[in-house]
Design a protein around this motif. Sequence first.
Motif, PDB file in Angstrom:
ATOM      1  N   LEU A   1     -43.757 -62.693 -26.963  1.00 18.40           N
ATOM      2  CA  LEU A   1     -43.618 -61.195 -27.682  1.00 18.40           C
ATOM      3  C   LEU A   1     -41.912 -60.863 -28.016  1.00 18.40           C
ATOM      4  N   LEU A   2     -40.474 -61.749 -27.776  1.00 15.02           N
ATOM      5  CA  LEU A   2     -40.170 -61.413 -28.168  1.00 15.02           C
ATOM      6  C   LEU A   2     -39.310 -61.769 -29.944  1.00 15.02           C
ATOM      7  N   TYR A   3     -40.766 -62.835 -30.131  1.00 14.59           N
ATOM      8  CA  TYR A   3     -40.386 -63.218 -31.570  1.00 14.59           C
ATOM      9  C   TYR A   3     -41.176 -61.992 -32.711  1.00 14.59           C
ATOM     10  N   LEU A   4     -42.395 -61.132 -31.912  1.00 17.87           N
ATOM     11  CA  LEU A   4     -42.918 -61.231 -33.020  1.00 17.87           C
ATOM     12  C   LEU A   4     -42.727 -59.173 -33.073  1.00 17.87           C
ATOM     13  N   THR A   5     -41.446 -59.347 -31.631  1.00 18.29           N
ATOM     14  CA  THR A   5     -40.744 -57.084 -31.867  1.00 18.29           C
ATOM     15  C   THR A   5     -39.749 -57.765 -32.704  1.00 18.29           C
ATOM     16  N   ILE A   6     -39.184 -59.012 -32.179  1.00 21.29           N
ATOM     17  CA  ILE A   6     -38.383 -58.995 -34.307  1.00 21.29           C
ATOM     18  C   ILE A   6     -38.614 -59.628 -35.712  1.00 21.29           C
ATOM     19  N   ALA A   7     -39.753 -59.607 -35.779  1.00 23.83           N
ATOM     20  CA  ALA A   7     -40.102 -60.222 -36.648  1.00 23.83           C
ATOM     21  C   ALA A   7     -40.517 -58.409 -36.833  1.00 23.83           C
ATOM     22  N   ALA A   8     -41.534 -57.860 -35.998  1.00 21.38           N
ATOM     23  CA  ALA A   8     -42.076 -56.776 -36.900  1.00 21.38           C
ATOM     24  C   ALA A   8     -40.734 -55.825 -37.055  1.00 21.38           C
ATOM     25  N   LEU A   9     -40.096 -55.390 -36.344  1.00 21.04           N
ATOM     26  CA  LEU A   9     -39.158 -54.767 -36.202  1.00 21.04           C
ATOM     27  C   LEU A   9     -37.791 -55.402 -38.127  1.00 21.04           C
ATOM     28  N   GLY A  10     -38.064 -56.242 -37.688  1.00 22.13           N
ATOM     29  CA  GLY A  10     -37.167 -56.920 -39.565  1.00 22.13           C
ATOM     30  C   GLY A  10     -38.439 -56.830 -40.021  1.00 22.13           C
ATOM     31  N   ILE A  11     -39.651 -56.676 -40.680  1.00 20.93           N
ATOM     32  CA  ILE A  11     -40.459 -56.468 -41.766  1.00 20.93           C
ATOM     33  C   ILE A  11     -40.067 -54.757 -41.494  1.00 20.93           C
ATOM     34  N   LEU A  12     -39.917 -54.062 -40.852  1.00 28.75           N
ATOM     35  CA  LEU A  12     -40.162 -52.882 -40.730  1.00 28.75           C
ATOM     36  C   LEU A  12     -38.525 -52.593 -41.357  1.00 28.75           C
ATOM     37  N   VAL A  13     -37.433 -53.364 -41.184  1.00 23.18           N
ATOM     38  CA  VAL A  13     -35.906 -53.190 -41.625  1.00 23.18           C
ATOM     39  C   VAL A  13     -35.809 -53.107 -43.057  1.00 23.18           C
ATOM     40  N   TYR A  14     -36.738 -54.038 -43.836  1.00 24.20           N
ATOM     41  CA  TYR A  14     -36.544 -54.402 -44.452  1.00 24.20           C
ATOM     42  C   TYR A  14     -37.570 -54.237 -46.250  1.00 24.20           C
ATOM     43  N   LYS A  15     -38.526 -53.172 -44.967  1.00 32.87           N
ATOM     44  CA  LYS A  15     -39.689 -52.257 -45.537  1.00 32.87           C
ATOM     45  C   LYS A  15     -38.544 -50.482 -45.697  1.00 32.87           C
ATOM     46  N   LEU A  16     -38.400 -50.949 -45.482  1.00 28.48           N
ATOM     47  CA  LEU A  16     -37.567 -48.890 -45.214  1.00 28.48           C
ATOM     48  C   LEU A  16     -36.241 -49.119 -45.822  1.00 28.48           C
ATOM     49  N   GLY A  17     -35.520 -50.365 -46.024  1.00 27.85           N
ATOM     50  CA  GLY A  17     -34.083 -50.471 -46.468  1.00 27.85           C
ATOM     51  C   GLY A  17     -34.141 -51.079 -47.858  1.00 27.85           C
ATOM     52  N   PHE A  18     -35.318 -51.862 -48.217  1.00 24.07           N
ATOM     53  CA  PHE A  18     -34.232 -52.970 -49.150  1.00 24.07           C
ATOM     54  C   PHE A  18     -35.067 -53.465 -49.769  1.00 24.07           C
ATOM     55  N   ALA A  19     -37.088 -53.333 -49.707  1.00 23.78           N
ATOM     56  CA  ALA A  19     -37.720 -53.544 -50.480  1.00 23.78           C
ATOM     57  C   ALA A  19     -38.454 -52.792 -51.372  1.00 23.78           C
ATOM     58  N   GLN A  20     -38.686 -53.475 -52.781  1.00 17.35           N
ATOM     59  CA  GLN A  20     -38.886 -53.098 -53.987  1.00 17.35           C
ATOM     60  C   GLN A  20     -39.857 -53.873 -54.563  1.00 17.35           C
TER      61      GLN A  20
ATOM     62  N   ILE B   1     -43.077 -65.389 -50.578  1.00 21.24           N
ATOM     63  CA  ILE B   1     -42.127 -66.709 -50.197  1.00 21.24           C
ATOM     64  C   ILE B   1     -40.790 -65.188 -49.175  1.00 21.24           C
ATOM     65  N   ILE B   2     -40.466 -64.066 -49.731  1.00 16.98           N
ATOM     66  CA  ILE B   2     -39.387 -63.365 -48.808  1.00 16.98           C
ATOM     67  C   ILE B   2     -40.046 -63.016 -47.140  1.00 16.98           C
ATOM     68  N   TYR B   3     -41.271 -62.453 -47.130  1.00 21.97           N
ATOM     69  CA  TYR B   3     -41.667 -63.084 -45.823  1.00 21.97           C
ATOM     70  C   TYR B   3     -41.713 -63.681 -45.196  1.00 21.97           C
ATOM     71  N   SER B   4     -42.290 -65.163 -45.603  1.00 24.24           N
ATOM     72  CA  SER B   4     -41.736 -66.413 -44.681  1.00 24.24           C
ATOM     73  C   SER B   4     -40.554 -66.599 -44.765  1.00 24.24           C
ATOM     74  N   PHE B   5     -39.323 -66.451 -45.038  1.00 26.71           N
ATOM     75  CA  PHE B   5     -38.486 -66.221 -44.583  1.00 26.71           C
ATOM     76  C   PHE B   5     -38.311 -65.671 -43.886  1.00 26.71           C
ATOM     77  N   LEU B   6     -38.331 -64.476 -43.809  1.00 27.73           N
ATOM     78  CA  LEU B   6     -37.731 -63.204 -42.913  1.00 27.73           C
ATOM     79  C   LEU B   6     -38.380 -63.758 -41.630  1.00 27.73           C
ATOM     80  N   LEU B   7     -39.807 -64.227 -41.621  1.00 26.51           N
ATOM     81  CA  LEU B   7     -40.681 -64.859 -40.534  1.00 26.51           C
ATOM     82  C   LEU B   7     -39.307 -65.814 -39.877  1.00 26.51           C
ATOM     83  N   LEU B   8     -39.667 -67.214 -40.888  1.00 25.94           N
ATOM     84  CA  LEU B   8     -38.487 -68.394 -40.776  1.00 25.94           C
ATOM     85  C   LEU B   8     -37.227 -67.880 -39.600  1.00 25.94           C
TER      86      LEU B   8
END
Length: 104
Positions: free
Chosen positions: A26-45, A54-61
């Motif tokens: 649950l902690l992993y899924l929360t961190i992964a979801a929040l990380g993806i959200l922050v990436y999409k809101l702030g840095f995604a192109q 590749i970016i999302y696989s490194f984000l999950l790693l």
Amino acid sequence: MDVSQRLSFFAALFRVDENPTVGMWLLYLTIAALGILVYKLGFAQKLPLLKSIIIYSFLLLGSTVLTFLAIFLPITEGLVVAALILIIYKLRLRQHKKAEANVK
């Protein structure tokens, strides 16, 4: 010293000390979801599909490493704050652009 007293908020919320398997997932899924959200809101192109994979696989790693740190450190809480700040920024930016378009 009691370990449950040193847990971060989300680690205690997911009861990592009592049920480590489910709590860590649950902690992993929360961190992964929040990380993806922050990436999409702030840095995604807009990127090609392979680069996005590749970016999302490194984000999950990276979320895996952050999960172990988030047991005792406020990693998840920091991601929540970052997501809230970026959501507020995006909303204000949209309002500003809409108001600017109405003036012209």
